[in-house]
Design an enzyme around this catalytic site. Structure first.
Site, PDB file in Angstrom:
ATOM      1  N   CYS A 179       4.041   4.612   4.583  1.00 55.18           N
ATOM      2  CA  CYS A 179       3.778   3.813   5.777  1.00 55.18           C
ATOM      3  C   CYS A 179       4.724   2.622   5.888  1.00 55.18           C
ATOM      4  CB  CYS A 179       2.335   3.325   5.756  1.00 55.18           C
ATOM      5  SG  CYS A 179       1.100   4.654   5.809  1.00 55.18           S
TER       6      CYS A 179
ATOM      7  N   TYR B  86      -2.884  11.469   7.931  1.00 52.04           N
ATOM      8  CA  TYR B  86      -3.258  10.597   6.808  1.00 52.04           C
ATOM      9  C   TYR B  86      -3.371   9.151   7.267  1.00 52.04           C
ATOM     10  CZ  TYR B  86      -2.134   7.104   3.329  1.00 52.04           C
ATOM     11  OH  TYR B  86      -2.123   5.944   2.608  1.00 52.04           O
TER      12      TYR B  86
ATOM     13  N   GLY C 193       0.831  -1.196   0.000  1.00 51.17           N
ATOM     14  CA  GLY C 193       0.000   0.000   0.000  1.00 51.17           C
ATOM     15  C   GLY C 193       0.865   1.245   0.000  1.00 51.17           C
ATOM     16  N   CYS C 194       0.441   2.269   0.697  1.00 57.75           N
ATOM     17  CA  CYS C 194       1.182   3.537   0.744  1.00 57.75           C
ATOM     18  C   CYS C 194       2.631   3.310   1.160  1.00 57.75           C
ATOM     19  CB  CYS C 194       0.502   4.477   1.735  1.00 57.75           C
ATOM     20  SG  CYS C 194       1.451   5.956   2.115  1.00 57.75           S
ATOM     21  N   PHE C 195       3.568   3.716   0.291  1.00 55.33           N
ATOM     22  CA  PHE C 195       4.973   3.443   0.624  1.00 55.33           C
ATOM     23  C   PHE C 195       5.499   4.300   1.760  1.00 55.33           C
ATOM     24  CE2 PHE C 195       6.059   5.568  -3.767  1.00 55.33           C
ATOM     25  CZ  PHE C 195       5.596   6.807  -3.331  1.00 55.33           C
TER      26      PHE C 195
END
Length: 221
Positions: free
Chosen positions: A44, A197, A40-42
């Site tokens: 994180c 976020y 997913g979001c890199f």
């Protein structure tokens, strides 16, 4: 010349000894190794794994697709085949590849084939990238163990490693950056924007619900 001739046997013996030590201790000879995953979001994934003892560096980037030198806009827009991914460089004498894979599974929702948390689309899917048969076998082993522990089908694919393209500079270490950015929460420093976020996206809440006390990085849940 006579001095040099006398030294030759000593130098040769020393070189052989060094070679034997390196051959007999391959882990010691290998100071670092690389694991590439998509979760997913890199931002994180990078934040999570840079907190692991033995990890030297985590770099955000793109891989798995066909477009050369893709941009963030290219990848998130679709059609490139690339994943948002993170290249983790680690010291195998301090943390094993298997342990990192175990942490990876317990930091994502590996049952979701459509993205991760609030980030939807192909570029946000999970994946593990391997470079050889040994890495492939290990990834399959850890996947099977994680699936058994979770009690649900894991859909995270194991893919052959391809060229890894480093993401734009502003994505690197975003979670601790101090540049001012404009968000839906108003102007925030990157580090604060990242925290907002992550919470709003529901990453930690979902991972904690899925994995319980085994959740790797879901602090406060």
């Amino acid at each position: 010349m006579r001095v040099l001739e006398k030294l030759k046997p000593f130098v040769l013996t020393s070189l052989i000894a060094v070679g034997l030590v390196a051959h007999g201790n391959p882990v010691q000879a290998q100071s670092s190794a690389v694991l590439t995953v998509a979760g997913g979001c890199f931002w994180c994934v990078e934040s999570d794994f840079e907190s692991v003892p033995g990890v030297i560096e985590a770099v955000s980037g793109y891989t798995g697709g066909t477009t050369q030198d893709p941009t963030y806009k290219d990848v998130t827009g679709g059609g490139t085949g690339h994943f948002e991914a993170v290249q983790i460089t680690f010291d195998p004498t301090k943390v094993s590849r298997k342990r990192l894979l175990e942490l990876f599974f317990r930091s994502v929702d590996p049952t979701d084939s459509g993205g991760q948390f609030c980030d939807r689309g192909d570029s946000y899917r999970t994946a593990i990238f391997v470079s050889n048969s040994e890495e492939n076998a290990l990834a399959r082993e850890v996947t099977a163990e994680a699936q058994h522990a979770l009690g649900q089908k894991i859909v995270t694919p194991i893919l052959a490693a391809q060229t890894f393209y480093k993401a734009e500079d502003y994505h690197q270490d975003y979670y601790k950056g101090q540049s001012l950015v404009f968000t839906r929460f108003g102007p925030k420093r990157q580090a604060e924007a990242y925290k907002r976020y992550r919470q709003a996206c529901g990453r930690d809440a979902r991972v904690a619900k899925l994995w319980g006390s085994a959740a790797s990085f879901a602090k406060g849940h």
